[in-house]
Design a protein around this motif. Structure first.
Motif, PDB file in Angstrom:
ATOM      1  N   ARG A  65       0.816  -1.212   0.000  1.00  0.00           N
ATOM      2  CA  ARG A  65       0.000   0.000   0.000  1.00  0.00           C
ATOM      3  C   ARG A  65       0.847   1.258   0.000  1.00  0.00           C
ATOM      4  O   ARG A  65       0.388   2.322  -0.418  1.00  0.00           O
ATOM      5  CB  ARG A  65      -0.922   0.012   1.212  1.00  0.00           C
ATOM      6  N   ASP A  66       2.093   1.165   0.514  1.00  0.00           N
ATOM      7  CA  ASP A  66       2.927   2.374   0.466  1.00  0.00           C
ATOM      8  C   ASP A  66       3.775   2.411  -0.807  1.00  0.00           C
ATOM      9  O   ASP A  66       4.792   3.095  -0.858  1.00  0.00           O
ATOM     10  CB  ASP A  66       3.790   2.525   1.731  1.00  0.00           C
ATOM     11  N   SER A  67       3.313   1.683  -1.820  1.00  0.00           N
ATOM     12  CA  SER A  67       3.911   1.764  -3.156  1.00  0.00           C
ATOM     13  C   SER A  67       2.787   2.112  -4.134  1.00  0.00           C
ATOM     14  O   SER A  67       2.454   1.335  -5.026  1.00  0.00           O
ATOM     15  CB  SER A  67       4.553   0.416  -3.509  1.00  0.00           C
ATOM     16  N   HIS A 105       7.988  -3.048  -5.408  1.00  0.00           N
ATOM     17  CA  HIS A 105       7.717  -1.949  -4.490  1.00  0.00           C
ATOM     18  C   HIS A 105       8.501  -0.776  -5.062  1.00  0.00           C
ATOM     19  O   HIS A 105       9.704  -0.870  -5.291  1.00  0.00           O
ATOM     20  CB  HIS A 105       8.198  -2.289  -3.072  1.00  0.00           C
ATOM     21  N   TRP A 112       3.774  10.559  -2.290  1.00  0.00           N
ATOM     22  CA  TRP A 112       3.009  10.335  -1.062  1.00  0.00           C
ATOM     23  C   TRP A 112       1.574  10.848  -1.180  1.00  0.00           C
ATOM     24  O   TRP A 112       0.702  10.479  -0.407  1.00  0.00           O
ATOM     25  CB  TRP A 112       3.707  10.971   0.154  1.00  0.00           C
ATOM     26  N   ASP A 116      -3.331   6.145  -0.472  1.00  0.00           N
ATOM     27  CA  ASP A 116      -3.563   6.223   0.977  1.00  0.00           C
ATOM     28  C   ASP A 116      -2.739   7.294   1.690  1.00  0.00           C
ATOM     29  O   ASP A 116      -2.719   7.341   2.921  1.00  0.00           O
ATOM     30  CB  ASP A 116      -3.249   4.854   1.607  1.00  0.00           C
ATOM     31  N   TRP A 117      -2.029   8.129   0.950  1.00  0.00           N
ATOM     32  CA  TRP A 117      -1.223   9.199   1.550  1.00  0.00           C
ATOM     33  C   TRP A 117      -0.261   8.657   2.612  1.00  0.00           C
ATOM     34  O   TRP A 117      -0.115   9.228   3.696  1.00  0.00           O
ATOM     35  CB  TRP A 117      -2.114  10.307   2.143  1.00  0.00           C
ATOM     36  N   LEU A 118       0.377   7.536   2.287  1.00  0.00           N
ATOM     37  CA  LEU A 118       1.402   7.020   3.194  1.00  0.00           C
ATOM     38  C   LEU A 118       2.749   7.614   2.780  1.00  0.00           C
ATOM     39  O   LEU A 118       2.946   7.948   1.611  1.00  0.00           O
ATOM     40  CB  LEU A 118       1.460   5.488   3.105  1.00  0.00           C
ATOM     41  N   PRO A 119       3.668   7.727   3.735  1.00  0.00           N
ATOM     42  CA  PRO A 119       4.974   8.257   3.335  1.00  0.00           C
ATOM     43  C   PRO A 119       5.668   7.306   2.370  1.00  0.00           C
ATOM     44  O   PRO A 119       5.495   6.096   2.446  1.00  0.00           O
ATOM     45  CB  PRO A 119       5.749   8.357   4.656  1.00  0.00           C
ATOM     46  N   VAL A 120       6.421   7.889   1.478  1.00  0.00           N
ATOM     47  CA  VAL A 120       7.216   7.097   0.546  1.00  0.00           C
ATOM     48  C   VAL A 120       8.434   6.576   1.303  1.00  0.00           C
ATOM     49  O   VAL A 120       8.959   7.266   2.170  1.00  0.00           O
ATOM     50  CB  VAL A 120       7.605   8.028  -0.627  1.00  0.00           C
ATOM     51  N   VAL A 121       8.870   5.360   0.976  1.00  0.00           N
ATOM     52  CA  VAL A 121       9.943   4.754   1.772  1.00  0.00           C
ATOM     53  C   VAL A 121      11.128   4.363   0.880  1.00  0.00           C
ATOM     54  O   VAL A 121      10.954   3.953  -0.266  1.00  0.00           O
ATOM     55  CB  VAL A 121       9.401   3.519   2.549  1.00  0.00           C
ATOM     56  N   ASP A 142       9.714  -1.627   8.423  1.00  0.00           N
ATOM     57  CA  ASP A 142       9.339  -1.433   7.009  1.00  0.00           C
ATOM     58  C   ASP A 142       9.888  -2.595   6.188  1.00  0.00           C
ATOM     59  O   ASP A 142       9.196  -3.169   5.343  1.00  0.00           O
ATOM     60  CB  ASP A 142       9.950  -0.132   6.460  1.00  0.00           C
TER      61      ASP A 142
END
Ligand SMILES: Cc1cc2nc3c(=O)[nH]c(=O)nc-3n(C[C@H](O)[C@H](O)[C@H](O)COP(=O)(O)O)c2cc1C
Ligand code: SF4
Length: 678
Positions: A65-67, A105, A112, A116-121, A142
């Motif tokens: 989800r953070d991708s 990923h 971001w 879902d507006w999650l931070p990019v990692v 992570d």
């Protein structure tokens, strides 16, 4: 059995690939709600049906989800993907085409402010120049979470019956760990090469634990970042060996370069005017060094080069990806001995650029691609033959002629010039865009094969056309440059076409005012700069060349920047006056009431074209539909039945720039969409 190296089967573990041609993963941005539904399936099945051995679906299918996708990718983190992928896989398997999917990923290569507006990692806070998100630096949780996400996604693909998966490393999270430029972690996942590769091998281990040893797993990665401080060729070779030696990988899919900038991406995936197959030898070196199954794609557009890649042992499987977008039936044509009929990919890169700027991949040259459901590649025969007269042999006119002839009609084309091509012939005069002429050559050859009659040097008027006693008339006369846009001094400017055609000699100190944002201004700027002129290219927009998309711009911008062409945004040309032997140009702004001046010896205006439509209006009264098009029928793929004049003896239509200035895809699409129901 054929002796053609390309048609030899290839054994990858238990999987027999029936020939050596594959489609590498490329997300055409066709998913609906993140799922590969009917349209997606139809796109792959068309190519499977025509004989490609392996299709690597998706492209950057997201495992977490953070991708979040940047261009509408498949969401492999959702369970519902299994059903959709199964339908696609079963449908391709029915044609003996193997199906895999690329999982990824994206790490920092996204934003971001999506989903879902999650931070990019990423393993550092370094942002990527292209996508511009400042990432969070990955923590241990992570890493653990994303490894599980990969394993879950791999398991879903196995459940869907796919033949295998490929992990996308280059530019994405996996190689953000590999590259010293993007990995600032200490400890187990940063520092030495072994540590930087640990995330990949942990991921592979987790995947194997879920899918077993039989399921095919490959990695697509760069073997040389071509960047100071990045992964070197030597390191790339070492990574290749370690991937092989891990025993967890079944094939290597080799890329060369980096994709963190538009220019870098364009070197990895070369476009029109760039060298053909520039990284093939490099991929061959990796194959030679590892003796391991090696796949590769990068501007291998023609069958001869693909054949060479296999015959010379450079690759095991050759990717012809955009080539299959332009012509899905490459393998079928090779097998039928009709290689010369393959619609050639001209490297225009409209397909790839559009996933960012237009929302989905479309082929400049083949409007059926991505529209397989409503605009099939095969043209059906008409119930009755009609006499179709076409005016103009540019891309729109030639496509209309080709499609009408495929329908079984008698087709006559009048063209004022000596040769077919229209505007494209001018475009193709620059060496960098020379490949565009193949749009014309392919259509012309098809028309000749189908028996279309051409009347060249025929500046047809309405009487000429009426004398042909047509049932249908299609006006495809294109347009002429429009430069009358100034408060004063229109007569003192030349058009970008004048520069390209050589009708205007290049000045030495030139202002180009680009109010269309298309290729013509860029090409004029290149021609002028190459002649030694000092060039300022100006637009009232915030960006230069708004209609030419990112990767397609790269070769031009390289050339123009190297020749010190200056780019001025936010200023518009308002007038030109004589000043001694030179000119004074007055410029203003949409943002305020201020003006400035430029003292130059030539002003070039690029402001699109106006339709060449006299003949259309002369023919309107004698037509049954008076030129009217039923848009609902056009969109629904139904015949045109407008009847406004019962004395009319023919239907009349106009297409392409003869209606309004648009682009080549629009012109060809106009023709295909209309004429396939005539
Ligand atoms: C529309 C489009 C989307 C692409 N998306 C991806 C992708 O998501 N992942 C990837 O590894 N390559 C992607 N590619 C690159 C292709 O796999 C391939 O490497 C590239 O097109 C060069 O090969 P070709 O010259 O045969 O087209 C994409 C290409 C296109 C045309
Ligand atoms: S748009 Fe251009 S590069 Fe892309 S597939 Fe079509 S012809 Fe090839």
């Amino acid at each position: 059995m054929s002796s053609d190296p390309l048609l030899q089967p290839y054994q990858l573990k238990h999987l027999t690939l029936k020939n050596r041609l594959m489609i590498t993963s490329h997300e055409p941005a066709y998913p609906e709600d993140g799922m590969p539904k009917e349209r997606y399936r139809a796109y792959h099945v068309e190519r499977a049906r025509a004989g490609v051995a392996l299709t690597m679906t998706a492209g950057s299918a997201s495992v977490a989800r953070d991708s979040p996708p940047v261009f509408n990718n498949v969401l492999a983190w959702k369970d519902e993907v299994v059903g959709w992928m199964k339908e696609l896989t079963d449908a391709c398997h029915a044609h003996d085409c193997a199906v895999m999917i690329q999982l990824t990923h994206l790490g920092r290569r996204t934003r971001w402010d999506k989903a879902d507006w999650l931070p990019v990692v990423s393993p550092s806070h370094e942002r990527e120049a292209s996508h511009k998100a400042f990432p969070k630096k990955a923590e241990d949780w992570d890493i653990a979470r994303i490894i599980e996400d990969y394993a879950d996604a791999a398991e879903r693909m196995k459940a869907a019956g796919l033949d295998g998966i490929e992990l996308q490393a280059y530019g994405h999270l996996l190689d953000q760990f590999w590259s010293p430029l993007t990995n600032e972690l200490d400890g187990p996942y940063g520092g030495s090469l072994e540590n930087r590769l640990r995330f990949t091998f942990d991921t592979l281990k987790a995947i194997r634990a879920r899918v077993g040893d039989e399921f095919i797993v490959g990695v697509r990665y760069t073997g040389d970042e071509d960047l100071p401080g990045g992964i070197t060729r030597e390191e790339g070779l070492e990574i290749s060996r370690r991937l092989k030696d891990s025993g967890k990988v079944d094939f290597l899919n080799v890329v060369k370069g980096h994709i963190d900038t538009d220019a870098g991406l364009t070197d990895v995936i070369p476009v029109q005017g760039m060298r053909s197959a520039p990284h093939l030898d490099f991929a061959g070196e990796i194959r030679a060094a590892t003796q391991f199954p090696t796949f590769h794609a990068a501007k291998i557009q023609d069958v001869a080069t693909a054949r060479h890649a296999i015959a010379e042992g450079k690759l095991d499987m050759v990717g012809m990806t955009r080539a299959h977008m332009a012509d899905p039936h490459i393998v079928a044509k090779i097998m039928r001995g009709e290689e010369e009929r393959i619609r050639p990919c001209v490297g225009a890169n409209y397909c790839l650029d559009r996933i960012y700027q237009g929302g989905m991949a479309l082929c400049l040259h083949n409007p059926s691609t991505g529209r397989e459901l409503e605009m099939p590649h095969e043209i059906t025969k008409a119930d009755a033959s009609r006499r179709v007269v076409i005016v103009g042999a540019g891309p729109a006119g030639l496509e209309a002629a080709r499609v009408a002839a495929e329908r079984g009609h008698e087709v006559i084309v009048h063209e004022a010039a000596n040769d077919p091509g229209g505007q494209v012939r001018l475009t193709a005069q620059s060496k960098r865009r020379h490949e565009m002429i193949q749009l014309i050559q392919w259509r012309f050859a098809e028309c000749e094969r189908l028996g279309v009659s051409f009347r060249f040097n025929s500046y047809a008027d309405a009487d000429t056309i009426r004398a042909e006693q047509p049932d249908v008339v299609v006006i495809a006369t294109g347009g002429l440059p429009h430069t009358e846009v100034l408060a004063a001094g229109d007569d003192l400017v030349v058009s970008s076409w004048d520069i390209l055609s050589g009708d205007a000699r290049p000045g030495s100190n030139v202002l180009i005012y680009d109010d269309a944002g298309d290729y013509a201004a860029l090409q004029a700027a290149e021609t002028l700069a190459a002649s030694g002129a000092k060039v300022e290219a100006m637009t009232r927009d915030r960006n230069f060349s708004s209609e030419v998309m990112a990767m397609s711009l790269t070769p031009s911008l390289r050339e123009l920047q190297a020749r010190d062409v200056t780019f001025t945004v936010l200023w518009k040309l308002t007038g030109v006056a004589k000043e001694g032997n030179g000119l004074v140009a007055t410029i203003g702004s949409d943002y305020g009431d201020f003006t400035r001046e430029r003292h130059v010896d030539q002003v070039v205006v690029n402001h699109g074209t106006r339709p060449l439509d006299d003949i259309y209006f002369d023919l309107r009264d004698g037509s049954s539909n008076q030129g009217e098009v039923d848009y609902e029928a056009l969109i629904a793929g139904e015949p045109q039945r407008v009847a406004r004049n019962q004395d009319g003896t023919y239907q009349l239509f106009r297409i392409g720039d003869a209606v309004a200035a648009r682009n080549t895809h629009a012109a060809i699409y106009d023709a295909l969409r209309l004429v396939r129901t005539v």
